[in-house]
Design a protein around this motif. Sequence first.
Motif, PDB file in Angstrom:
ATOM      1  N   PHE A  57       0.832  -1.200   0.000  1.00 20.86           N
ATOM      2  CA  PHE A  57       0.000   0.000   0.000  1.00 20.86           C
ATOM      3  C   PHE A  57       0.865   1.249   0.000  1.00 20.86           C
ATOM      4  O   PHE A  57       2.033   1.240   0.411  1.00 20.86           O
ATOM      5  N   ALA A  58       0.262   2.323  -0.484  1.00 19.85           N
ATOM      6  CA  ALA A  58       0.906   3.630  -0.447  1.00 19.85           C
ATOM      7  C   ALA A  58       0.138   4.511   0.527  1.00 19.85           C
ATOM      8  O   ALA A  58      -1.092   4.544   0.512  1.00 19.85           O
ATOM      9  N   LEU A  59       0.870   5.204   1.396  1.00 18.64           N
ATOM     10  CA  LEU A  59       0.275   6.156   2.327  1.00 18.64           C
ATOM     11  C   LEU A  59       0.973   7.489   2.125  1.00 18.64           C
ATOM     12  O   LEU A  59       2.198   7.578   2.273  1.00 18.64           O
ATOM     13  N   ASP A  60       0.200   8.489   1.736  1.00 14.04           N
ATOM     14  CA  ASP A  60       0.762   9.806   1.434  1.00 14.04           C
ATOM     15  C   ASP A  60       1.902   9.692   0.408  1.00 14.04           C
ATOM     16  O   ASP A  60       2.978  10.267   0.570  1.00 14.04           O
ATOM     17  N   ARG A  61       1.652   8.867  -0.626  1.00 15.58           N
ATOM     18  CA  ARG A  61       2.541   8.682  -1.774  1.00 15.58           C
ATOM     19  C   ARG A  61       3.832   7.926  -1.447  1.00 15.58           C
ATOM     20  O   ARG A  61       4.746   7.877  -2.264  1.00 15.58           O
ATOM     21  N   ARG A  62       3.913   7.280  -0.312  1.00 21.64           N
ATOM     22  CA  ARG A  62       5.079   6.458   0.019  1.00 21.64           C
ATOM     23  C   ARG A  62       4.626   5.015   0.187  1.00 21.64           C
ATOM     24  O   ARG A  62       3.679   4.743   0.919  1.00 21.64           O
ATOM     25  N   ARG A  63       5.289   4.079  -0.497  1.00 16.81           N
ATOM     26  CA  ARG A  63       4.833   2.691  -0.492  1.00 16.81           C
ATOM     27  C   ARG A  63       5.377   1.926   0.717  1.00 16.81           C
ATOM     28  O   ARG A  63       6.488   2.150   1.198  1.00 16.81           O
ATOM     29  N   HIS A  64       4.520   0.977   1.178  1.00 16.93           N
ATOM     30  CA  HIS A  64       4.853   0.129   2.315  1.00 16.93           C
ATOM     31  C   HIS A  64       4.357  -1.282   2.010  1.00 16.93           C
ATOM     32  O   HIS A  64       3.509  -1.498   1.148  1.00 16.93           O
ATOM     33  N   GLY A  65       4.866  -2.243   2.768  1.00 18.59           N
ATOM     34  CA  GLY A  65       4.391  -3.615   2.657  1.00 18.59           C
ATOM     35  C   GLY A  65       4.147  -4.191   4.032  1.00 18.59           C
ATOM     36  O   GLY A  65       4.797  -3.799   5.013  1.00 18.59           O
ATOM     37  N   ALA A  66       3.197  -5.101   4.116  1.00 16.39           N
ATOM     38  CA  ALA A  66       2.896  -5.741   5.396  1.00 16.39           C
ATOM     39  C   ALA A  66       2.517  -7.188   5.139  1.00 16.39           C
ATOM     40  O   ALA A  66       1.774  -7.489   4.205  1.00 16.39           O
ATOM     41  N   THR A  67       3.052  -8.086   5.958  1.00 17.50           N
ATOM     42  CA  THR A  67       2.750  -9.503   5.828  1.00 17.50           C
ATOM     43  C   THR A  67       1.955  -9.982   7.025  1.00 17.50           C
ATOM     44  O   THR A  67       1.881  -9.320   8.059  1.00 17.50           O
ATOM     45  N   GLY A  68       1.368 -11.177   6.889  1.00 20.66           N
ATOM     46  CA  GLY A  68       0.531 -11.719   7.936  1.00 20.66           C
ATOM     47  C   GLY A  68       1.307 -12.141   9.167  1.00 20.66           C
ATOM     48  O   GLY A  68       2.531 -12.060   9.223  1.00 20.66           O
ATOM     49  N   ALA A  69       0.580 -12.554  10.190  1.00 20.47           N
ATOM     50  CA  ALA A  69       1.094 -13.098  11.443  1.00 20.47           C
ATOM     51  C   ALA A  69       1.604 -12.036  12.414  1.00 20.47           C
ATOM     52  O   ALA A  69       1.421 -12.153  13.611  1.00 20.47           O
ATOM     53  N   ARG A  70       2.251 -10.973  11.934  1.00 21.61           N
ATOM     54  CA  ARG A  70       2.816  -9.994  12.856  1.00 21.61           C
ATOM     55  C   ARG A  70       2.343  -8.563  12.593  1.00 21.61           C
ATOM     56  O   ARG A  70       2.323  -7.735  13.503  1.00 21.61           O
ATOM     57  N   SER A  71       1.977  -8.258  11.386  1.00 26.86           N
ATOM     58  CA  SER A  71       1.798  -6.859  11.005  1.00 26.86           C
ATOM     59  C   SER A  71       0.493  -6.247  11.490  1.00 26.86           C
ATOM     60  O   SER A  71      -0.578  -6.842  11.382  1.00 26.86           O
ATOM     61  N   THR A  72       0.613  -5.033  12.029  1.00 29.62           N
ATOM     62  CA  THR A  72      -0.526  -4.189  12.357  1.00 29.62           C
ATOM     63  C   THR A  72      -0.347  -2.868  11.630  1.00 29.62           C
ATOM     64  O   THR A  72       0.730  -2.276  11.672  1.00 29.62           O
ATOM     65  N   LEU A  73      -1.390  -2.410  10.949  1.00 31.09           N
ATOM     66  CA  LEU A  73      -1.320  -1.156  10.197  1.00 31.09           C
ATOM     67  C   LEU A  73      -2.231  -0.128  10.858  1.00 31.09           C
ATOM     68  O   LEU A  73      -3.357  -0.447  11.238  1.00 31.09           O
ATOM     69  N   LEU A  74      -1.735   1.088  10.971  1.00 33.67           N
ATOM     70  CA  LEU A  74      -2.538   2.198  11.470  1.00 33.67           C
ATOM     71  C   LEU A  74      -2.475   3.329  10.451  1.00 33.67           C
ATOM     72  O   LEU A  74      -1.425   3.933  10.243  1.00 33.67           O
ATOM     73  N   LEU A  75      -3.607   3.589   9.811  1.00 39.88           N
ATOM     74  CA  LEU A  75      -3.683   4.630   8.795  1.00 39.88           C
ATOM     75  C   LEU A  75      -4.533   5.777   9.340  1.00 39.88           C
ATOM     76  O   LEU A  75      -5.671   5.562   9.763  1.00 39.88           O
ATOM     77  N   PRO A  76      -3.998   6.996   9.350  1.00 45.93           N
ATOM     78  CA  PRO A  76      -4.711   8.113   9.973  1.00 45.93           C
ATOM     79  C   PRO A  76      -5.827   8.668   9.096  1.00 45.93           C
ATOM     80  O   PRO A  76      -5.841   8.465   7.871  1.00 45.93           O
ATOM     81  N   PRO A  77      -6.775   9.353   9.699  1.00 50.81           N
ATOM     82  CA  PRO A  77      -7.871   9.953   8.926  1.00 50.81           C
ATOM     83  C   PRO A  77      -7.366  11.073   8.026  1.00 50.81           C
ATOM     84  O   PRO A  77      -6.405  11.777   8.342  1.00 50.81           O
TER      85      PRO A  77
END
Length: 284
Positions: free
Chosen positions: A53-73
Amino acid sequence: MPEERSRSRITAWRPQVAGVAEVFHAHFVGHAYPAHTHDTWTLMIVDDGCVDFALDRRRHGATGARSTLLLPPGVSHDGRTVTPAGFRKRVLYLDAAVLPGSLVGTAVGAPVLDDALLRGRIDRLHTALGHEEDAFEAESRLAFIRERLLVRLADALPAVPGRGAGRLAAELRELLDARITAGMSLREATAILQAHPTHLIRSFKQTYGLPPHTYLTGRRVDRARRLLLEGRRPAEVAAEAGFYDQAHLSRHFSRHLGITPGRYVSSVRAAGADSVAGAAGGGG
């Protein structure tokens, strides 16, 4: 692509829990979100697979088992699958007021959190939210998630009053004992007692050895047992003991006693009949 989309599965609902705007569970295969924003905080755990995913035009990746994502309003983001099997996720859309707006910049800079404690709390909240009748438990679990997010994003716990744990716990217990049937929300309890939510819950558990929502459920089960012994039907007992419906009563009754309310009534009647028969035989 149409065939891949047909393999995607979603479940969404709006729980009656203050602070949670929506719960969203999904298994996406071959799906890509366009850039968009939310007016809520998006708190997501990835159960399986990988999401890019991209957040504010910067790309990130997240995999299962450990990842938690927090995306602001209010911040633009997208999302897409990475592997042919797609990914499974569980999302909480939290009202913007759950976290202070001053933390938006921090969340944008590091949206992927590797935090086993936080992830475990989120997982348990999703389980609680699967049962609408257990709102007190869900509110309690959300309070601890908020606290953990504040630690991660602001490196600080919210200030709590220096009130004695024993006194505060006793006051909450009195409230719960007076409201076994009607129940009460965590928000209502904290307003009445003028206490911080996590401080209130910790004080109760420290004093009595279990969290307040578990204590209240136990008191309701005890009341249900007494009513069933009086010969009341389980459907009537559920409402009078403070349970949402008969299924809610049966779930907690079985967990506490290892037997359904119906079988409990039958066993009591059978025991009573055996006692009568034994008395009659002894008199002969």
